[in-house]
Design an enzyme around this catalytic site. Structure first.
Site, PDB file in Angstrom:
ATOM      1  N   TYR A  67      57.946  20.603  39.713  1.00 15.90           N
ATOM      2  CA  TYR A  67      59.115  20.617  38.836  1.00 15.90           C
ATOM      3  C   TYR A  67      58.942  21.599  37.676  1.00 15.90           C
ATOM      4  O   TYR A  67      59.894  22.272  37.285  1.00 15.90           O
ATOM      5  CB  TYR A  67      59.485  19.197  38.359  1.00 15.90           C
ATOM      6  N   ARG A  70      59.863  24.896  38.907  1.00 20.50           N
ATOM      7  CA  ARG A  70      61.321  25.030  39.047  1.00 20.50           C
ATOM      8  C   ARG A  70      62.017  25.081  37.676  1.00 20.50           C
ATOM      9  O   ARG A  70      62.992  25.803  37.499  1.00 20.50           O
ATOM     10  CB  ARG A  70      61.870  23.885  39.899  1.00 20.50           C
ATOM     11  N   ASN A 102      74.071  20.790  41.802  1.00 17.58           N
ATOM     12  CA  ASN A 102      72.951  21.543  41.235  1.00 17.58           C
ATOM     13  C   ASN A 102      72.374  20.851  40.010  1.00 17.58           C
ATOM     14  O   ASN A 102      73.096  20.284  39.207  1.00 17.58           O
ATOM     15  CB  ASN A 102      73.404  22.959  40.872  1.00 17.58           C
ATOM     16  N   ASP A 104      70.452  22.628  37.902  1.00 22.10           N
ATOM     17  CA  ASP A 104      70.281  23.631  36.841  1.00 22.10           C
ATOM     18  C   ASP A 104      71.428  23.496  35.830  1.00 22.10           C
ATOM     19  O   ASP A 104      72.341  22.683  36.018  1.00 22.10           O
ATOM     20  CB  ASP A 104      70.206  25.052  37.442  1.00 22.10           C
ATOM     21  N   HIS A 119      73.578  15.173  41.000  1.00 20.41           N
ATOM     22  CA  HIS A 119      72.153  14.999  41.328  1.00 20.41           C
ATOM     23  C   HIS A 119      71.242  15.080  40.107  1.00 20.41           C
ATOM     24  O   HIS A 119      70.039  15.283  40.257  1.00 20.41           O
ATOM     25  CB  HIS A 119      71.730  16.025  42.396  1.00 20.41           C
ATOM     26  N   GLY A 187      79.199  27.366  48.263  1.00 16.80           N
ATOM     27  CA  GLY A 187      77.745  27.456  48.374  1.00 16.80           C
ATOM     28  C   GLY A 187      77.024  26.148  48.597  1.00 16.80           C
ATOM     29  O   GLY A 187      75.993  25.903  47.986  1.00 16.80           O
ATOM     30  N   THR A 188      77.552  25.340  49.500  1.00 13.02           N
ATOM     31  CA  THR A 188      76.816  24.115  49.855  1.00 13.02           C
ATOM     32  C   THR A 188      76.760  23.979  51.374  1.00 13.02           C
ATOM     33  O   THR A 188      77.727  24.319  52.067  1.00 13.02           O
ATOM     34  CB  THR A 188      77.436  22.845  49.230  1.00 13.02           C
ATOM     35  N   ASN A 213      81.322  30.668  51.385  1.00 11.04           N
ATOM     36  CA  ASN A 213      79.914  30.525  51.785  1.00 11.04           C
ATOM     37  C   ASN A 213      79.500  31.786  52.543  1.00 11.04           C
ATOM     38  O   ASN A 213      80.321  32.390  53.232  1.00 11.04           O
ATOM     39  CB  ASN A 213      79.740  29.287  52.686  1.00 11.04           C
TER      40      ASN A 213
HETATM   41  P1  OAD Z   1      71.570  24.073  50.563  1.00 10.65           P
HETATM   42  O1  OAD Z   1      70.364  24.873  50.343  1.00 10.65           O
HETATM   43  O2  OAD Z   1      71.519  22.985  51.579  1.00 10.65           O
HETATM   44  O3  OAD Z   1      72.766  25.030  50.975  1.00 10.65           O
HETATM   45  C1  OAD Z   1      73.068  26.183  50.255  1.00 10.65           C
HETATM   46  C2  OAD Z   1      74.322  26.792  50.845  1.00 10.65           C
HETATM   47  O4  OAD Z   1      74.671  27.922  50.083  1.00 10.65           O
HETATM   48  C3  OAD Z   1      74.167  27.273  52.289  1.00 10.65           C
HETATM   49  O5  OAD Z   1      75.274  26.815  53.057  1.00 10.65           O
HETATM   50  C4  OAD Z   1      74.178  28.799  52.183  1.00 10.65           C
HETATM   51  O6  OAD Z   1      74.777  29.412  53.297  1.00 10.65           O
HETATM   52  C5  OAD Z   1      75.019  28.986  50.937  1.00 10.65           C
HETATM   53  N1  OAD Z   1      74.760  30.222  50.167  1.00 10.65           N
HETATM   54  C6  OAD Z   1      73.571  30.831  49.913  1.00 10.65           C
HETATM   55  N2  OAD Z   1      73.724  31.888  49.103  1.00 10.65           N
HETATM   56  C7  OAD Z   1      75.055  31.957  48.822  1.00 10.65           C
HETATM   57  C8  OAD Z   1      75.859  32.823  48.026  1.00 10.65           C
HETATM   58  N3  OAD Z   1      75.332  33.846  47.342  1.00 10.65           N
HETATM   59  N4  OAD Z   1      77.195  32.596  47.977  1.00 10.65           N
HETATM   60  C9  OAD Z   1      77.749  31.574  48.667  1.00 10.65           C
HETATM   61  N5  OAD Z   1      77.051  30.724  49.437  1.00 10.65           N
HETATM   62  C10 OAD Z   1      75.723  30.896  49.504  1.00 10.65           C
HETATM   63  O7  OAD Z   1      72.034  23.526  49.143  1.00 10.65           O
HETATM   64  P2  OAD Z   1      72.989  22.310  48.802  1.00 10.65           P
HETATM   65  O8  OAD Z   1      74.111  22.205  49.761  1.00 10.65           O
HETATM   66  O9  OAD Z   1      73.320  22.413  47.361  1.00 10.65           O
HETATM   67  O10 OAD Z   1      69.592  17.425  46.710  1.00 10.65           O
HETATM   68  O11 OAD Z   1      72.004  21.090  49.025  1.00 10.65           O
HETATM   69  C11 OAD Z   1      72.450  19.809  48.740  1.00 10.65           C
HETATM   70  C12 OAD Z   1      71.325  18.989  48.194  1.00 10.65           C
HETATM   71  O12 OAD Z   1      70.200  19.034  49.087  1.00 10.65           O
HETATM   72  C13 OAD Z   1      70.723  19.492  46.892  1.00 10.65           C
HETATM   73  O13 OAD Z   1      71.471  19.116  45.744  1.00 10.65           O
HETATM   74  C14 OAD Z   1      69.384  18.830  46.899  1.00 10.65           C
HETATM   75  C15 OAD Z   1      68.977  19.115  48.318  1.00 10.65           C
HETATM   76  O14 OAD Z   1      68.045  18.262  48.877  1.00 10.65           O
HETATM   77  C16 OAD Z   1      68.812  16.736  45.884  1.00 10.65           C
HETATM   78  O15 OAD Z   1      67.897  17.255  45.284  1.00 10.65           O
HETATM   79  C17 OAD Z   1      69.184  15.297  45.775  1.00 10.65           C
END
Ligand code: OAD
Length: 243
Positions: A67, A70, A102, A104, A119, A187-188, A213
């Site tokens: 952490y 990060r 996020n 951050d 989160h 971006g998820t 995305n």
């Molecule tokens: P992920 O890492 O699972 O997904 C990130 C997404 O962002 C992917 O679909 C990528 O294709 C997309 N991506 C990457 N760069 C990008 C950009 N420049 N523009 C647009 N899209 C982009 O992250 P999350 O979905 O946020 O949970 O993950 C969800 C949760 O899983 C997090 O909050 C965390 C993790 O385990 C906890 O810590 C509880």
């Protein structure tokens, strides 16, 4: 793509209750690693060793070291054009709320006000005994850090696997998704629940989902408009066309 952006702009302009949901991809262009995908954190580290209450009980020092690494990345990062564009959409009155997964603080720093952090916050720690919350403006120097009030262990104030989400934030997010006639999903990967279910709630009452995305996600099959590309390019373009 430009046709799709024009459609997205029209939908956003005429939305009566627009809500955004963001994930790690929105901060990727600020240099904060995402979780999944080629350079994702969960490709290099095992979540069960770093992001569960069990891992913390076993080895708090190890979890804190990760952490602190990060926290340093977040403190050195700056909001990118995607964060600023979302803040601008709120400022001009179109975006009613922003729900983020996020941990951050880049949405806050970019100026977003109505922000629901599902989160938690990586720049905070919470006492495991008395729940006192400490805010970091620099990473903790003593590892693992102790509570200034009761000297018990502090833990990162984030949601780990096998833990429930903060109740108030979750309720607010569910209420917003129920009210939203349009949701902008940015971006998820959409695979972590319950956050990933929010766009489905919008679809359930015939709302519109616009997704941005770089690649397809678990949300793409229900997205009415899918804008493939980086959030830092597409969101400012949308805002420019709206203004
Ligand atoms: P992920 O890492 O699972 O997904 C990130 C997404 O962002 C992917 O679909 C990528 O294709 C997309 N991506 C990457 N760069 C990008 C950009 N420049 N523009 C647009 N899209 C982009 O992250 P999350 O979905 O946020 O949970 O993950 C969800 C949760 O899983 C997090 O909050 C965390 C993790 O385990 C906890 O810590 C509880």
């Amino acid at each position: 793509m430009s046709l799709d952006i024009s459609r997205a702009v029209e939908v956003i302009r005429s939305a009566s209750f627009l809500v955004a949901l963001t994930g790690a991809g929105v901060s990727a262009e600020s240099g904060i690693p995402t979780f999944r995908g080629k350079d994702g954190l969960w490709n290099k580290y095992r979540p069960e060793e770093l992001a569960t209450p069990q891992a913390f009980n076993r080895d708090p020092k190890r979890v804190w070291e990760w952490y602190v690494w990060r926290i340093k990345i977040v403190l050195n990062a700056k909001p990118n054009p995607a964060h600023y564009a979302l803040a601008e959409l709120e400022k001009i009155g179109l975006l009613k709320a922003l729900i983020t997964q996020n941990v951050d603080d880049l949405h806050e720093r970019a100026g977003s006000k109505k922000l629901i952090k599902l989160h938690g916050n990586i720049l905070e720690a919470r006492c495991v005994s008395c729940n006192y919350v400490v805010k970091w403006s620099q990473p903790p120097s003593e590892i693992p850090p102790k509570c200034p009030l009761c000297s018990s262990l502090l833990r990162p104030n984030v949601v780990w696997f096998n833990e429930p989400l903060p109740e108030k934030a979750l309720q607010e997010a569910l209420d917003l998704a129920s009210k939203a006639d349009t949701m902008l999903v940015v971006g998820t990967s959409g695979i972590v629940m319950p956050a990933g279910a929010l766009p489905f709630i919008v679809k359930d009452h015939e709302g519109t989902v616009i997704e941005i995305n770089v690649s397809e996600s678990a949300i793409t099959p229900i997205a009415d408009i899918f804008l493939r590309g980086s959030a830092g390019k597409i969101l400012p373009e949308i805002v420019k066309m709206i203004k």
